[in-house]
Design an enzyme around this catalytic site. Structure first.
Site, mmCIF file in Angstrom:
data_model
loop_
_atom_site.group_PDB
_atom_site.id
_atom_site.type_symbol
_atom_site.label_atom_id
_atom_site.label_comp_id
_atom_site.label_asym_id
_atom_site.label_seq_id
_atom_site.Cartn_x
_atom_site.Cartn_y
_atom_site.Cartn_z
ATOM 1 N N ASP A 125 0.850 -1.194 0.000
ATOM 2 C CA ASP A 125 0.000 0.000 0.000
ATOM 3 C C ASP A 125 0.883 1.240 0.000
ATOM 4 O O ASP A 125 2.022 1.200 0.467
ATOM 5 C CB ASP A 125 -0.847 0.083 1.279
ATOM 6 C CG ASP A 125 -1.681 -1.149 1.484
ATOM 7 O OD1 ASP A 125 -2.051 -1.775 0.486
ATOM 8 O OD2 ASP A 125 -1.926 -1.473 2.661
HETATM 9 N N1 URA Z 1 -0.754 -5.910 4.162
HETATM 10 C C1 URA Z 1 -1.287 -4.686 4.103
HETATM 11 O O1 URA Z 1 -2.317 -4.429 4.712
HETATM 12 N N2 URA Z 1 -0.674 -3.760 3.351
HETATM 13 C C2 URA Z 1 0.473 -3.985 2.686
HETATM 14 O O2 URA Z 1 0.996 -3.088 2.028
HETATM 15 C C3 URA Z 1 1.015 -5.259 2.763
HETATM 16 C C4 URA Z 1 0.385 -6.207 3.505
#
Ligand code: URA
Length: 266
Positions: A125
């Site tokens: 993310d």
């Molecule tokens: N889990 C998440 O919630 N976000 C990420 O970027 C990676 C794993």
């Protein structure tokens, strides 16, 4: 007169031969896992004499142990194919892992050399920090990122709400019901109150954030600290480096183990 010993029976000769055969996987299967194409394509490579194991041209049907045997295709050790690059990047928060962004935010591929063109293996993310692989090796990327046999990914997570109770840790470990189904068992520990170390091998969208939210502790900061056997505490946010040959080998081996486990479970 020299006494001639009778030949052992055929079945005994075969048993001896099979005992002498190296254990392990068939060479074409190993090559396919390393991204050299389908098993059929890999059989053709072997038949054409382009594959060498421990210095000898390999024959079809040969078994190999990737931890012991040195396998080369066209003179290049497997795992090191010409033209393929493997970068480890420590992604800072605010950088997107897609190859372009309509909002003008910084993109991950701008951190590494422009040529050859690479892409991110899986996603983080925009607010997630930490390790991500960039490569132009599509086969390996698919294997590493694929949820069915993806390698373990480890995250350090700062959560809201202070110390997470034992019961909630157990829920995170056993599986949390999310809107896209129950999560697979995870390894979860709490090195200090409100800080979790979570290891998962699924790659669902925003999975760690949703898991923590589901037990009432929304994520405040999320950092990926390990991808399978790859970790690096010295790589600073925004820095990158190439994987070493040993790391690449460890990663392809880890993927192979996961693929084998997945095949066996089916
Ligand atoms: N889990 C998440 O919630 N976000 C990420 O970027 C990676 C794993």
């Amino acid at each position: 007169m020299v006494e001639r010993r009778p030949e052992p029976p055929l079945w005994e000769q075969l048993a001896q031969k099979s005992r002498a055969m190296p254990q392990g996987d068939r060479l074409q299967k190993v090559l396919a896992r390393h991204g050299f194409g389908s098993r059929r394509v890999c059989e053709d490579l072997i038949s054409a004499g382009r594959v060498v194991v421990n210095g000898d041209v390999a024959v079809l049907g040969r078994r190999v142990d990737v931890d012991v045997d040195v396998i080369e295709v066209d003179g290049v050790p497997i795992g090191v194919r010409p033209g393929l690059v493997y970068y480890l990047v420590n992604k800072p928060a605010g950088v997107v892992t897609t190859s372009s962004d309509t909002h003008g935010r910084p993109i991950i591929i701008d951190i590494v050399p422009a040529e050859p063109r690479v892409f991110a293996v899986g996603r983080l993310d925009v607010e997630t920090e930490g390790l991500i692989l960039l490569t132009n090796d599509g086969e390996l990327a698919n294997l590493v990122a694929h949820p069915s046999h993806g390698v373990e990914k480890e995250y350090l997570v700062e959560v809201a709400g202070g110390e997470v109770s034992g019961g909630k840790l157990a829920r995170l470990r056993d599986g949390v019901e999310l809107d896209d189904g129950l999560t697979a068992p995870a390894k979860v520990s709490q090195p200090e109150a409100g800080v979790l170390r979570i290891v998962i091998h699924e790659g669902r969208n925003r999975q760690v954030r949703r898991m923590c939210e589901a037990v009432g502790h929304p994520v405040e900061r999320l950092v990926r600290t390990r991808i399978g056997p790859i970790s690096d505490r010295r790589l600073r946010p925004g820095e990158w480096r190439e994987l070493t040959i040993d790391e690449l080998r460890a990663l392809t081996d880890a993927v192979a183990v996961e693929v084998r486990r997945y095949d066996q479970e089916r």
